[in-house]
Design a protein around this motif. Structure first.
Motif, mmCIF file in Angstrom:
data_model
loop_
_atom_site.group_PDB
_atom_site.id
_atom_site.type_symbol
_atom_site.label_atom_id
_atom_site.label_comp_id
_atom_site.label_asym_id
_atom_site.label_seq_id
_atom_site.Cartn_x
_atom_site.Cartn_y
_atom_site.Cartn_z
ATOM 1 N N CYS A 285 6.075 3.557 -1.939
ATOM 2 C CA CYS A 285 5.172 4.674 -2.476
ATOM 3 C C CYS A 285 5.373 4.593 -3.892
ATOM 4 C CB CYS A 285 5.923 6.210 -2.036
ATOM 5 S SG CYS A 285 5.307 6.527 -0.672
ATOM 6 N N ALA A 286 6.689 4.674 -4.512
ATOM 7 C CA ALA A 286 6.740 4.926 -5.844
ATOM 8 C C ALA A 286 6.143 3.526 -6.624
ATOM 9 C CB ALA A 286 8.408 4.848 -6.258
ATOM 10 N N ARG A 287 6.480 2.245 -5.680
ATOM 11 C CA ARG A 287 6.114 1.205 -6.497
ATOM 12 C C ARG A 287 4.298 1.100 -6.449
ATOM 13 N NH1 ARG A 287 8.548 -1.970 -2.478
ATOM 14 N NH2 ARG A 287 10.599 -1.408 -3.058
ATOM 15 N N MET A 288 3.864 1.257 -5.709
ATOM 16 C CA MET A 288 2.436 1.225 -5.401
ATOM 17 C C MET A 288 1.655 2.281 -6.486
ATOM 18 S SD MET A 288 1.496 1.454 -1.327
ATOM 19 C CE MET A 288 -0.217 2.321 -1.738
ATOM 20 N N LEU A 289 2.469 3.551 -6.586
ATOM 21 C CA LEU A 289 1.930 4.388 -7.785
ATOM 22 C C LEU A 289 2.098 3.648 -8.974
ATOM 23 C CD1 LEU A 289 0.488 7.143 -7.987
ATOM 24 C CD2 LEU A 289 2.830 8.179 -8.162
ATOM 25 N N LEU A 290 3.295 3.598 -9.258
ATOM 26 C CA LEU A 290 3.443 2.763 -10.693
ATOM 27 C C LEU A 290 2.178 1.592 -11.071
ATOM 28 C CD1 LEU A 290 7.271 3.098 -10.915
ATOM 29 C CD2 LEU A 290 5.490 4.740 -11.765
ATOM 30 N N LYS A 291 2.130 0.824 -9.964
ATOM 31 C CA LYS A 291 1.312 -0.291 -10.185
ATOM 32 C C LYS A 291 -0.353 0.340 -10.526
ATOM 33 C CE LYS A 291 1.818 -3.778 -7.547
ATOM 34 N NZ LYS A 291 1.951 -4.414 -6.242
ATOM 35 N N LYS A 292 -0.552 1.300 -9.419
ATOM 36 C CA LYS A 292 -1.904 1.948 -9.824
ATOM 37 C C LYS A 292 -1.899 2.611 -11.365
ATOM 38 C CE LYS A 292 -4.148 4.266 -6.782
ATOM 39 N NZ LYS A 292 -4.819 5.056 -5.430
ATOM 40 N N ILE A 293 -0.884 3.107 -11.870
ATOM 41 C CA ILE A 293 -0.944 3.670 -13.054
ATOM 42 C C ILE A 293 -1.079 2.589 -14.202
ATOM 43 C CG2 ILE A 293 0.542 5.008 -14.896
ATOM 44 C CD1 ILE A 293 1.742 6.372 -12.592
ATOM 45 N N ASP A 294 -0.270 1.478 -14.009
ATOM 46 C CA ASP A 294 -0.656 0.331 -14.813
ATOM 47 C C ASP A 294 -1.887 -0.230 -14.862
ATOM 48 O OD1 ASP A 294 1.764 0.360 -15.881
ATOM 49 O OD2 ASP A 294 2.676 -1.321 -14.920
ATOM 50 N N LEU A 295 -2.464 -0.260 -13.463
ATOM 51 C CA LEU A 295 -3.811 -0.725 -13.212
ATOM 52 C C LEU A 295 -4.976 0.177 -13.686
ATOM 53 C CD1 LEU A 295 -2.346 -3.029 -12.126
ATOM 54 C CD2 LEU A 295 -3.723 -3.092 -10.444
ATOM 55 N N ASP A 296 -4.373 1.245 -14.115
ATOM 56 C CA ASP A 296 -5.475 2.393 -14.292
ATOM 57 C C ASP A 296 -6.426 2.747 -13.205
ATOM 58 O OD1 ASP A 296 -6.503 4.452 -16.261
ATOM 59 O OD2 ASP A 296 -7.923 3.011 -17.120
ATOM 60 N N GLY A 297 -5.852 3.175 -12.124
ATOM 61 C CA GLY A 297 -7.041 3.500 -11.057
ATOM 62 C C GLY A 297 -7.136 2.416 -9.968
ATOM 63 N N GLY A 298 -8.158 2.790 -9.367
ATOM 64 C CA GLY A 298 -8.721 1.598 -8.371
ATOM 65 C C GLY A 298 -7.709 1.859 -7.157
ATOM 66 N N ARG A 299 -8.505 1.286 -5.855
ATOM 67 C CA ARG A 299 -7.731 1.282 -4.622
ATOM 68 C C ARG A 299 -6.782 -0.296 -4.729
ATOM 69 N NH1 ARG A 299 -9.639 3.474 -0.428
ATOM 70 N NH2 ARG A 299 -7.591 3.143 0.611
ATOM 71 N N LEU A 300 -5.737 0.300 -3.864
ATOM 72 C CA LEU A 300 -4.677 -0.861 -4.078
ATOM 73 C C LEU A 300 -4.403 -1.397 -2.483
ATOM 74 C CD1 LEU A 300 -3.186 -1.360 -6.601
ATOM 75 C CD2 LEU A 300 -1.282 -0.525 -5.460
ATOM 76 N N GLY A 301 -5.164 -0.557 -1.732
ATOM 77 C CA GLY A 301 -4.767 -1.131 -0.142
ATOM 78 C C GLY A 301 -3.630 -0.260 0.303
ATOM 79 N N SER A 302 -3.081 -0.279 1.424
ATOM 80 C CA SER A 302 -2.046 0.476 2.009
ATOM 81 C C SER A 302 -0.732 -0.441 2.479
ATOM 82 C CB SER A 302 -2.559 1.675 2.987
ATOM 83 O OG SER A 302 -3.439 2.646 2.201
ATOM 84 N N HIS A 303 0.177 0.431 3.080
ATOM 85 C CA HIS A 303 1.211 -0.398 3.117
ATOM 86 C C HIS A 303 1.853 0.377 4.712
ATOM 87 C CE1 HIS A 303 4.936 -2.642 3.896
ATOM 88 N NE2 HIS A 303 4.916 -3.144 2.571
ATOM 89 N N ILE A 304 1.702 -0.138 5.775
ATOM 90 C CA ILE A 304 2.335 0.437 7.089
ATOM 91 C C ILE A 304 3.457 -0.387 7.377
ATOM 92 C CG2 ILE A 304 1.594 0.616 9.534
ATOM 93 C CD1 ILE A 304 -1.092 0.864 8.631
ATOM 94 N N PHE A 305 4.339 0.554 7.631
ATOM 95 C CA PHE A 305 5.963 -0.098 7.988
ATOM 96 C C PHE A 305 6.012 -0.233 9.382
ATOM 97 C CE2 PHE A 305 6.461 0.798 3.464
ATOM 98 C CZ PHE A 305 7.646 -0.013 3.179
ATOM 99 N N GLN A 306 6.471 -1.465 10.092
ATOM 100 C CA GLN A 306 6.856 -1.324 11.461
ATOM 101 C C GLN A 306 8.251 -0.509 11.584
ATOM 102 O OE1 GLN A 306 5.088 -1.909 14.124
ATOM 103 N NE2 GLN A 306 3.494 -2.391 12.739
ATOM 104 N N PRO A 307 8.314 0.511 12.661
ATOM 105 C CA PRO A 307 9.577 1.208 13.094
ATOM 106 C C PRO A 307 10.381 0.052 13.596
ATOM 107 C CG PRO A 307 7.703 1.831 14.339
ATOM 108 C CD PRO A 307 7.189 0.937 13.229
ATOM 109 N N GLU A 308 11.612 0.316 13.636
ATOM 110 C CA GLU A 308 12.258 -0.585 14.280
ATOM 111 C C GLU A 308 13.071 0.181 15.814
ATOM 112 O OE1 GLU A 308 16.805 -2.781 13.811
ATOM 113 O OE2 GLU A 308 15.898 -1.475 12.178
ATOM 114 N N LEU A 309 12.699 -0.624 16.716
ATOM 115 C CA LEU A 309 13.327 -0.127 18.150
ATOM 116 C C LEU A 309 14.855 -0.284 18.245
ATOM 117 C CD1 LEU A 309 12.964 1.403 20.870
ATOM 118 C CD2 LEU A 309 12.383 -1.035 21.725
ATOM 119 N N ILE A 310 15.774 0.974 18.125
ATOM 120 C CA ILE A 310 16.942 0.510 18.095
ATOM 121 C C ILE A 310 17.514 1.087 19.213
ATOM 122 C CG2 ILE A 310 19.328 1.114 17.008
ATOM 123 C CD1 ILE A 310 18.014 1.401 14.366
#
Lengths: 319, 319
Positions: A285-310
């Motif tokens: 989340c933080a990484r994406m947000l900081l990148k968006k700030i650097d790039l001055d807005g614009g969509r960046l796509g999203s990140h869906i994590f896979q849960p791990e079946l333990i």
DNA sequence: AGAATTTTTGTAAACGGTTCCAAAAAAAGA
DNA sequence: TCTTTTTTTGGAACCGTTTACAAAAATTCT
């Protein structure tokens, strides 16, 4: 509090030289630089962030909005917070916490938002005109970070099917929550695929609620059963109910949870669960947000994590 | 982003009038006030906090420094955070989180500090020349909020003595922690008072460590024993060890914990514990700090909360 | 050595609000 | 009606830093 001008006066240099010593030390001669350092030391100089923020139009502050109605003192949120903090620290950003009690949201360079429901907060956030990343929800045109809820529950359901269970219950929380909707979908699809009948139960997210409902089920019928739960809390309640009826886990009753943040390891027997990598998700989340700030807005796509079946003792005995 | 001047221009009034509409709406005529509101609405005006902070020398930000080395994703800290947030929200202050990874501490109106060890951070904090309240520690000339650790453990120890236990172990964490020192003191004093022999064990704060050490104790000797633990985590480990030896709780082995934040109710059997009112303590921290800010420095005294001995199944069967 | 270039230092003007004081307008008193 | 007082509005300066540009000093080149 000493100001930059005070330091300049003491070191007998211009304000600019002091400012440069702070921001570009290599652009200043050794002699002056040392003079300035000495003066700063002597005056206990601490830069004024507000002044810098004003002129640079950059606060170096990220706000985390935790807007859920449920109990936000859950370890889950602390892990999220922690993940975000780790990443922001690296980039010299400060993290500010905003809860649903807060009166104002105020200035910042970007926002991470979780638990936003309804239009009110959307308006508030849009008005700020700052980059936003949502956590754990997928709303309109926002970038987001989430876990694959549907596939998670699908894995859990398949897991108990593979173990030979034929009666499989699903214990869920409030169906209005979007993440709940997709978890239910994962269950339904898998059951459908295996021509198994669905048994859905909804309750609030507390082990007591789950314990009571599971208790009622067991009172009626003691056949071999697996319970796929939408949270570790619910799973804990199911475990308790089974134990109170003297049933064996996992032979008579198998249970799976969701989250894998804290409870799963504390519970006895330990829970089979879908671990969400919450800290990593916070970092992302933080990484994406900081990148968006650097790039001055614009969509960046999203990140869906896979849960791990333990897989642990609540579904499968391991020796 | 629209500024105050933009609003003034659009409403055809002076900057001052706009500023007044924001800060003292009653000092402006209805006519102009409405004009200004309309202009603000139209321009999506959001006040710039940095500019205000600069001129007022007031950031409306409180920093919470969580500096402990241990795992800060514990529910304990989220409760603290939550308590502080509740109180700060009421007074329109923002809460900023600083961990031991942070590079700088930066400007704020006051600090709440927990887990500060050693001189380094003291120097950093003193340099900021801002009001400080310590949480969970009593250092030199700082105001602080803490729980009465000594009396807490004294209550727990007396409780198991009253239940007729004669062999009473104390399970503690790192002795260098000041809160640990006072907890040990509570145990020692009570044991001394009843002419009972001391049995001290120290380990890291994990249930596994406690389980292993308790396991070794039980391997040697199965006589009836009570264990006073310095945390609920340790108590959980003791419970597990006793269960793995097939001993009855609380008849053969009685256990008390400390914290009462989360684990105590999850654990089975439920733990007798010393509940710290962490949320209230957080609120008190915030209240004290805000008062210090209003009073512009000066000592204010400290607040020591009494923990509550909650007696449950791990020491006393209740029917 | 003298011109051209580079490095180092300084000056002035912002940034977006608030404080302080003065001016204008409205209300009250004589 | 004309002061006097009160209320409402506006102008200028300032908060502490950075940006943009200019001047001075040091270095390099011919």
């Amino acid at each position: 509090m000493a100001t930059l001008s005070d330091v300049a006066r003491k070191a007998v240099v211009s304000k600019m030289t002091v400012s440069r010593v702070i921001n570009h030390p290599d652009k200043v001669s050794d002699e002056l630089r040392n003079l300035v350092y000495a003066a700063m030391e002597e005056l206990n100089y601490v830069p004024n962030f507000a002044a810098r923020a004003l002129v640079q139009n950059k606060t170096q502050v990220i706000k985390l909005l935790i807007l859920e109605e449920m109990d936000t003192t859950e370890p889950y949120y602390m892990n999220l917070l922690s993940g975000i903090a780790i990443e922001l620290d690296k980039h010299h950003y400060a993290l500010q916490l905003v809860t649903r009690n807060s009166h104002t949201v105020g200035s910042c360079d970007g926002l991470i938002v979780t638990g936003m429901r309804g239009e009110d907060y959307e308006a508030i956030i849009d008005k700020l005109e700052r980059p936003v990343v949502l956590f754990g929800q997928n709303t309109r045109g926002y970038d987001f970070v989430d876990v694959d809820n549907e596939n998670g529950i699908r894995m859990a359901t398949r897991h108990v099917i593979d173990l030979g269970f034929e009666k499989i219950l699903f214990f869920g929380i409030d169906l209005n929550e979007p993440f709940m909707y997709t978890r239910v979908k994962g269950y339904k699809k898998t059951m459908c695929l295996h021509y198994l009948p669905e048994h859905l139960f909804f309750m609030k997210n507390s082990s007591h609620a789950a314990q009571e409902i599971m208790g009622r089920q067991l009172a009626d019928n003691r056949e071999r059963v697996a319970v796929v739960c939408a949270s570790d809390r619910l799973a804990l309640g199911v475990v308790r109910a089974a134990q109170s009826y003297g049933l064996r886990i996992p032979e008579d009753v198998a249970v799976t949870g969701f989250d894998g943040v804290f409870l799963d390891r504390i519970c006895s027997p330990k829970l089979t669960t879908l671990r969400q990598p919450v800290i990593e998700m916070g970092q992302e989340c933080a990484r994406m947000l900081l990148k968006k700030i650097d790039l001055d807005g614009g969509r960046l796509g999203s990140h869906i994590f896979q849960p791990e079946l333990i897989i642990r003792a609540s579904t499968k005995r391991t020796n």
